[in-house]
Design a protein around this motif. Sequence first.
Motif, mmCIF file in Angstrom:
data_model
loop_
_atom_site.group_PDB
_atom_site.id
_atom_site.type_symbol
_atom_site.label_atom_id
_atom_site.label_comp_id
_atom_site.label_asym_id
_atom_site.label_seq_id
_atom_site.Cartn_x
_atom_site.Cartn_y
_atom_site.Cartn_z
ATOM 1 N N ASN A 94 4.272 -3.332 3.267
ATOM 2 C CA ASN A 94 3.090 -3.122 3.096
ATOM 3 C C ASN A 94 2.988 -3.038 1.444
ATOM 4 N N GLY A 95 1.763 -2.789 0.876
ATOM 5 C CA GLY A 95 1.797 -2.813 -0.542
ATOM 6 C C GLY A 95 2.502 -1.927 -1.323
ATOM 7 N N ALA A 96 2.495 -0.656 -0.746
ATOM 8 C CA ALA A 96 3.313 0.313 -1.426
ATOM 9 C C ALA A 96 4.719 0.042 -1.261
ATOM 10 N N MET A 97 5.315 -0.306 -0.087
ATOM 11 C CA MET A 97 6.477 -0.843 0.025
ATOM 12 C C MET A 97 7.058 -1.893 -0.991
ATOM 13 N N HIS A 98 6.213 -3.044 -0.935
ATOM 14 C CA HIS A 98 6.445 -4.098 -1.787
ATOM 15 C C HIS A 98 6.951 -3.476 -3.349
#
Length: 142
Positions: A94-98
């Motif tokens: 997800n965006g945070a994991m990216h």
Amino acid sequence: VEFYESCRRALNPGGVVSLHLGSPVHLPGSIARIAASVRAVFPVFRPYLQYVPLYGTLWCMGMASDSTDPALLTAAQVDERIAARGIGKLQLYNGAMHQALLAQPNFLQAILAQPAQPLHSGDSIDEVRDPSELPDIHITAG
């Protein structure tokens, strides 16, 4: 270097190639040489770490491009792109994991800062070891 030159020629302008670089735990010198090879060809190179259960270790991967920098995407932009493409039920990404994946721990920064010769066709990586020389892996039932 020649392999990465072929990859760059195959990409559309702004395209990104995803690469497996190897184990920074077991083969840090190889990671440094492979990173030097990618950097010799691509102006944008973003290595990252991911635990790969099949390999049983952290694995270094990278994204390389002539102009697209994956580190410039905000978490919201990544989430918007995932939603716009109708991709659902992702378990990890997800965006945070990216953004978290692209944050490099100190030991990886040190490996990537080592002076290293790029690999050319015909070169070998001297660091490959006999499996009996690798540290033992202990698995415990939880």
